[in-house]
Scaffold this active site. Structure first.
Site, PDB file in Angstrom:
ATOM      1  N   ASN A  12       0.697  -1.138   0.105  1.00 12.91           N
ATOM      2  CA  ASN A  12       0.060  -0.247  -0.397  1.00 12.91           C
ATOM      3  C   ASN A  12       0.895   1.073  -0.247  1.00 12.91           C
ATOM      4  O   ASN A  12       1.689   1.791   1.177  1.00 12.91           O
ATOM      5  CB  ASN A  12      -1.185   0.150   1.124  1.00 12.91           C
ATOM      6  N   LYS A  14       0.404   4.005   0.055  1.00  9.94           N
ATOM      7  CA  LYS A  14      -0.717   5.393   0.098  1.00  9.94           C
ATOM      8  C   LYS A  14      -0.417   6.740  -0.753  1.00  9.94           C
ATOM      9  O   LYS A  14       0.187   6.386  -2.103  1.00  9.94           O
ATOM     10  CB  LYS A  14       0.207   5.764   1.798  1.00  9.94           C
ATOM     11  N   HIS A 100      -9.385   1.165   5.011  1.00 12.10           N
ATOM     12  CA  HIS A 100      -8.483   1.046   5.525  1.00 12.10           C
ATOM     13  C   HIS A 100      -8.251   2.376   6.685  1.00 12.10           C
ATOM     14  O   HIS A 100      -9.279   3.381   6.739  1.00 12.10           O
ATOM     15  CB  HIS A 100      -7.582   1.953   4.521  1.00 12.10           C
ATOM     16  N   GLU A 102      -6.790   4.884   7.781  1.00 16.21           N
ATOM     17  CA  GLU A 102      -6.290   6.250   7.907  1.00 16.21           C
ATOM     18  C   GLU A 102      -7.627   6.530   6.359  1.00 16.21           C
ATOM     19  O   GLU A 102      -8.393   8.039   6.985  1.00 16.21           O
ATOM     20  CB  GLU A 102      -5.256   6.921   6.582  1.00 16.21           C
ATOM     21  N   GLU A 170      -5.414  -4.840  10.519  1.00 13.19           N
ATOM     22  CA  GLU A 170      -4.440  -3.774  10.564  1.00 13.19           C
ATOM     23  C   GLU A 170      -4.786  -3.044  12.099  1.00 13.19           C
ATOM     24  O   GLU A 170      -5.770  -2.047  12.010  1.00 13.19           O
ATOM     25  CB  GLU A 170      -4.251  -2.914   9.701  1.00 13.19           C
ATOM     26  N   GLY A 176       2.486   2.420  10.521  1.00 14.45           N
ATOM     27  CA  GLY A 176       3.139   3.570  10.768  1.00 14.45           C
ATOM     28  C   GLY A 176       4.133   3.460  11.800  1.00 14.45           C
ATOM     29  O   GLY A 176       5.037   4.266  11.775  1.00 14.45           O
ATOM     30  N   SER A 214       3.068  -2.117  10.390  1.00 17.69           N
ATOM     31  CA  SER A 214       5.148  -2.178  10.470  1.00 17.69           C
ATOM     32  C   SER A 214       5.400  -3.270  10.327  1.00 17.69           C
ATOM     33  O   SER A 214       6.506  -4.046  10.992  1.00 17.69           O
ATOM     34  CB  SER A 214       5.017  -1.825  12.756  1.00 17.69           C
TER      35      SER A 214
HETATM   36  P1  PGA Z   1       3.048   0.342   7.797  1.00 12.18           P
HETATM   37  O1  PGA Z   1       1.693   0.260   7.065  1.00 12.18           O
HETATM   38  O2  PGA Z   1       3.146  -1.261   7.057  1.00 12.18           O
HETATM   39  O3  PGA Z   1       3.354   1.470   7.148  1.00 12.18           O
HETATM   40  O4  PGA Z   1       2.451   0.273   9.119  1.00 12.18           O
HETATM   41  C1  PGA Z   1       0.529  -0.705   6.658  1.00 12.18           C
HETATM   42  C2  PGA Z   1      -1.041   0.112   6.228  1.00 12.18           C
HETATM   43  O5  PGA Z   1      -1.528   1.109   6.603  1.00 12.18           O
HETATM   44  O6  PGA Z   1      -1.227  -0.449   5.416  1.00 12.18           O
END
Ligand code: PGA
Length: 251
Positions: A12, A14, A100, A102, A170, A176, A214
């Site tokens: 992803n 983003k 997601h 976010e 997640e 992140g 992560s």
């Molecule tokens: P990350 O994000 O691997 O940077 O923690 C995962 C995600 O949001 O899909």
């Protein structure tokens, strides 16, 4: 014998990537996947919408799959700035991430909204990756499994089957941050998710459940080996071809 649940490693990206860097990344991933010749796992990249078409063209013939990061529930119409599942498909996508965290946070997407997007993905012939996950406050108050159950029941459309659905777990606090749940916690969450899906799908035993939050080359091996984990949804770790390929290799 082919595994019943072929691991899926999804990147992803983003809101990252201008054309030149994104194409270099896509080409790097495509070359690595081609070189590895994997037939026992799937590798997917989800670039920003502006680059879905260019990335689709760049990875053609490599086996790398391309997905969107979001879609609107409608086919077309007066929705300024939005993109339909059909448009993603037309640009070369085969998958789309929906719900997601976010987007749930930044854009106020509810479970019902996410469910509408998953249905739109089906309508367009895309495979939706439905994301769920608890916040830190929810985890600390012992509500993780209840939250996952509520999100699943609200976000997975009626009529789902293992062939039409991927679920990504997640934990919001792991995205992140460099923090991850323990392998046992991931396994417990995934076992619970599969149990809840048993009440919603005729073939929940074979639906693929991804872990996200992560994931890096260095922890992918143990996270992907956890019970009921069938792949990963990778953010930061998908922005460098080598790192992302190391995660795919661990699957
Ligand atoms: P990350 O994000 O691997 O940077 O923690 C995962 C995600 O949001 O899909």
């Amino acid at each position: 014998m082919a595994r019943m649940r072929r691991p899926l490693i999804a990147g992803n990206w983003k809101m990252n990537g201008l054309r030149a860097d994104a194409l270099a990344l896509a080409t790097g991933v495509a070359e690595g996947v081609k070189r590895a010749g994997w037939i026992d796992r799937e590798v997917l990249v989800c670039p920003p919408a502006t680059l879905v078409m260019a990335v689709s063209e760049a990875v053609k013939g490599s086996g790398v799959l391309v997905g969107g990061q979001n879609c609107h529930a409608s086919v077309s119409g007066a929705h300024t700035g939005d993109i339909s599942a059909e448009m993603l498909r037309d640009a070369g996508a085969s998958h789309v991430i929906v719900g997601h965290s976010e987007r749930r946070t930044d854009c106020g997407e509810t479970d019902a909204v996410v469910r509408g997007k998953a249905e739109a993905a089906w309508r367009a012939g895309l495979l939706p990756i439905v994301c769920i996950g608890e916040t830190l406050a929810e985890r600390e108050s012992g509500r993780t499994l209840t939250v996952l159950e509520t999100q699943l029941k609200g976000s997975v459309p009626v009529g789902a089957t293992a062939a039409k659905l991927v679920v990504a777990y997640e934990p919001v606090w792991a995205i992140g941050t460099g923090k991850t749940p323990s392998v046992a916690e991931v396994a417990a969450a995934h076992a619970h998710i599969r149990r809840v899906l048993t009440g919603l799908l005729p073939d929940a035993g074979v639906v693929r459940l991804l872990y996200g939050g992560s994931v890096k080359g260095s922890n992918a091996g143990e996270l992907l080996a956890a019970g009921d984990v069938d792949g990963a949804l990778v953010g930061g770790g998908s922005l460098k071809a080598e790192e992302f390929l190391a995660i795919a290799k661990a699957a």
